[in-house]
Design an enzyme around this catalytic site. Structure first.
Site, mmCIF file in Angstrom:
data_model
loop_
_atom_site.group_PDB
_atom_site.id
_atom_site.type_symbol
_atom_site.label_atom_id
_atom_site.label_comp_id
_atom_site.label_asym_id
_atom_site.label_seq_id
_atom_site.Cartn_x
_atom_site.Cartn_y
_atom_site.Cartn_z
ATOM 1 N N HIS A 153 0.830 -1.209 0.000
ATOM 2 C CA HIS A 153 0.000 0.000 0.000
ATOM 3 C C HIS A 153 0.860 1.253 0.000
ATOM 4 O O HIS A 153 2.047 1.209 0.324
ATOM 5 C CB HIS A 153 -0.916 0.023 1.224
ATOM 6 C CG HIS A 153 -2.114 -0.867 1.088
ATOM 7 N ND1 HIS A 153 -2.067 -2.224 1.343
ATOM 8 C CD2 HIS A 153 -3.393 -0.590 0.707
ATOM 9 C CE1 HIS A 153 -3.258 -2.752 1.128
ATOM 10 N NE2 HIS A 153 -4.082 -1.790 0.750
ATOM 11 N N LYS A 157 -0.962 4.963 4.657
ATOM 12 C CA LYS A 157 -1.923 4.053 5.309
ATOM 13 C C LYS A 157 -1.536 3.864 6.768
ATOM 14 O O LYS A 157 -0.373 3.640 7.092
ATOM 15 C CB LYS A 157 -1.925 2.709 4.565
ATOM 16 C CG LYS A 157 -2.982 1.750 5.068
ATOM 17 C CD LYS A 157 -3.114 0.559 4.140
ATOM 18 C CE LYS A 157 -4.100 -0.461 4.684
ATOM 19 N NZ LYS A 157 -5.433 0.112 4.925
HETATM 20 P P1 NAD Z 1 -8.308 9.808 4.817
HETATM 21 O O1 NAD Z 1 -7.430 10.085 6.010
HETATM 22 O O2 NAD Z 1 -7.940 10.406 3.509
HETATM 23 O O3 NAD Z 1 -9.814 10.275 5.137
HETATM 24 C C1 NAD Z 1 -10.440 10.109 6.376
HETATM 25 C C2 NAD Z 1 -11.352 11.309 6.562
HETATM 26 O O4 NAD Z 1 -12.139 11.099 7.731
HETATM 27 C C3 NAD Z 1 -10.583 12.633 6.780
HETATM 28 O O5 NAD Z 1 -11.057 13.622 5.906
HETATM 29 C C4 NAD Z 1 -10.883 12.980 8.229
HETATM 30 O O6 NAD Z 1 -10.907 14.377 8.484
HETATM 31 C C5 NAD Z 1 -12.266 12.347 8.377
HETATM 32 N N1 NAD Z 1 -12.686 12.170 9.758
HETATM 33 C C6 NAD Z 1 -11.934 11.799 10.832
HETATM 34 N N2 NAD Z 1 -12.696 11.787 11.939
HETATM 35 C C7 NAD Z 1 -13.947 12.147 11.553
HETATM 36 C C8 NAD Z 1 -15.165 12.319 12.240
HETATM 37 N N3 NAD Z 1 -15.275 12.119 13.565
HETATM 38 N N4 NAD Z 1 -16.257 12.686 11.531
HETATM 39 C C9 NAD Z 1 -16.192 12.903 10.200
HETATM 40 N N5 NAD Z 1 -15.053 12.771 9.488
HETATM 41 C C10 NAD Z 1 -13.946 12.397 10.170
HETATM 42 O O7 NAD Z 1 -8.415 8.218 4.714
HETATM 43 P P2 NAD Z 1 -8.889 7.337 3.460
HETATM 44 O O8 NAD Z 1 -7.723 6.928 2.661
HETATM 45 O O9 NAD Z 1 -10.034 8.010 2.793
HETATM 46 O O10 NAD Z 1 -9.405 6.020 4.217
HETATM 47 C C11 NAD Z 1 -10.438 6.080 5.162
HETATM 48 C C12 NAD Z 1 -10.684 4.683 5.725
HETATM 49 O O11 NAD Z 1 -11.131 3.823 4.676
HETATM 50 C C13 NAD Z 1 -9.445 4.021 6.324
HETATM 51 O O12 NAD Z 1 -9.833 3.231 7.434
HETATM 52 C C14 NAD Z 1 -8.958 3.137 5.194
HETATM 53 O O13 NAD Z 1 -8.184 2.039 5.638
HETATM 54 C C15 NAD Z 1 -10.275 2.678 4.607
HETATM 55 N N6 NAD Z 1 -10.269 2.229 3.218
HETATM 56 C C16 NAD Z 1 -11.124 1.234 2.912
HETATM 57 C C17 NAD Z 1 -11.244 0.801 1.607
HETATM 58 C C18 NAD Z 1 -12.256 -0.263 1.287
HETATM 59 O O14 NAD Z 1 -12.417 -0.643 0.116
HETATM 60 N N7 NAD Z 1 -12.974 -0.786 2.275
HETATM 61 C C19 NAD Z 1 -10.477 1.389 0.597
HETATM 62 C C20 NAD Z 1 -9.597 2.415 0.944
HETATM 63 C C21 NAD Z 1 -9.512 2.848 2.254
#
Ligand code: NAD
Length: 267
Positions: A153, A157
């Site tokens: 990744h 991450k």
């Molecule tokens: P990121 O850090 O870019 O985005 C996370 C967002 O959540 C940020 O904008 C942050 O400000 C916001 N946030 C944090 N606390 C919050 C709250 N209390 N209320 C509202 N918003 C809040 O991360 P990302 O790359 O977008 O990934 C997010 C999650 O998704 C991670 O856990 C990642 O591992 C997961 N993910 C899952 C998949 C999938 O297919 N299931 C794919 C990619 C990423």
């Protein structure tokens, strides 16, 4: 959050959109995945992006915007409070945020027991390719003596191994158990710390973090005289969107807890 999505409304139902359109709220809307989800929802005629929330926004905006399905891509630290709020508010959930241990899943199930008509879909990976990789890995598991997983990744991450790799390891482990197989052979006696990766349900998982990568997974199966490799590459976050949209469209008619996209894909 001040969203970059002009159609986002924190108020009442918009004037346009099909009568049966699903009103979607995105939590974590300013994040890498959240932005993609907002865009994908806005591009879908049968969905309405009714609310886009990030860290500074009150969850009550979901209710005031009449959201029926919330999509959560935030962090493991905050996601459980979002589940609690949504279920208590009668809002279905599609969750991509990682960190759902058995204990957490049990907590979600307990909450759902109080709201049996609500659906929650939690998927460690929304890409169809990754879901198929897991399906094929489970099928192959009983035919090979050795198996190891390598997940790769981007270096931003926060968690390792990835939720997908953990889920893959669990599926392989279950298939090996059902086939009455023992642990994969490994004569290692001396190893530098971490050299043999993490052990997840009896399956070794190696985590690589490097700039330039997005989300990649390899499952390496081995038998005497042959190696069989399954590999999936997510090259762009848009690869997750068809799966997210499928879950959004399915969750209202899928009450209870659904783990992974697999049950939604059919055969
Ligand atoms: P990121 O850090 O870019 O985005 C996370 C967002 O959540 C940020 O904008 C942050 O400000 C916001 N946030 C944090 N606390 C919050 C709250 N209390 N209320 C509202 N918003 C809040 O991360 P990302 O790359 O977008 O990934 C997010 C999650 O998704 C991670 O856990 C990642 O591992 C997961 N993910 C899952 C998949 C999938 O297919 N299931 C794919 C990619 C990423």
């Amino acid at each position: 959050m001040t969203p970059s999505h002009p159609t986002v409304s924190s108020g009442r139902a918009p004037e346009s959109g099909p009568v049966s359109a699903v009103r979607v709220g995105v939590i974590g809307a300013a994040g890498r995945m959240g932005k993609e989800v907002c865009h994908a929802v806005e591009q879908s005629p049968d969905l309405i992006l009714a609310a886009a929330l990030d860290i500074d926004d009150p969850l009550s905006r979901l209710s005031s915007a009449g959201v029926s399905v919330a999509v959560d891509f935030t962090t493991p630290e905050v996601v459980m409070s979002h589940v609690e709020f949504c279920l208590d508010s009668g809002i279905h959930m599609v969750i991509g945020t990682t960190g759902f241990s058995e204990e957490r899943l049990g907590q979600v199930q307990t909450m759902l027991d109080r709201h049996p008509h609500i659906g929650v879909i939690i998927a460690p990976n929304f890409s169809f390719g990754a879901v198929l990789l897991m399906r094929y890995a489970r099928q192959a598991a009983a035919f090979f003596e050795s198996v190891e997983i390598i997940e790769m990744h981007h270096p931003d991450k926060l968690d390792a191994p990835s939720g997908t790799a953990q889920h893959t390891a669990q599926m392989i482990s279950q298939a090996r158990h059902e086939a009455h197989m023992g642990p994969p052979p490994d004569a290692t006696v001396n190893a530098a710390d971490g050299a043999r990766g993490a052990m997840i349900d009896g399956v070794t998982v190696h985590s690589v973090r490097a700039r330039g990568l997005v989300a990649h997974e390899e499952v390496l199966f081995g038998n005497p005289g042959e190696v069989f490799t399954l590999r999936h590459d997510s090259l762009d976050r848009s690869s997750f969107m068809p799966g997210v949209l499928l879950a959004v469209r399915s969750v209202e008619s899928t009450p209870g807890l659904t783990l992974g996209l697999e049950p939604l894909l059919g055969h």
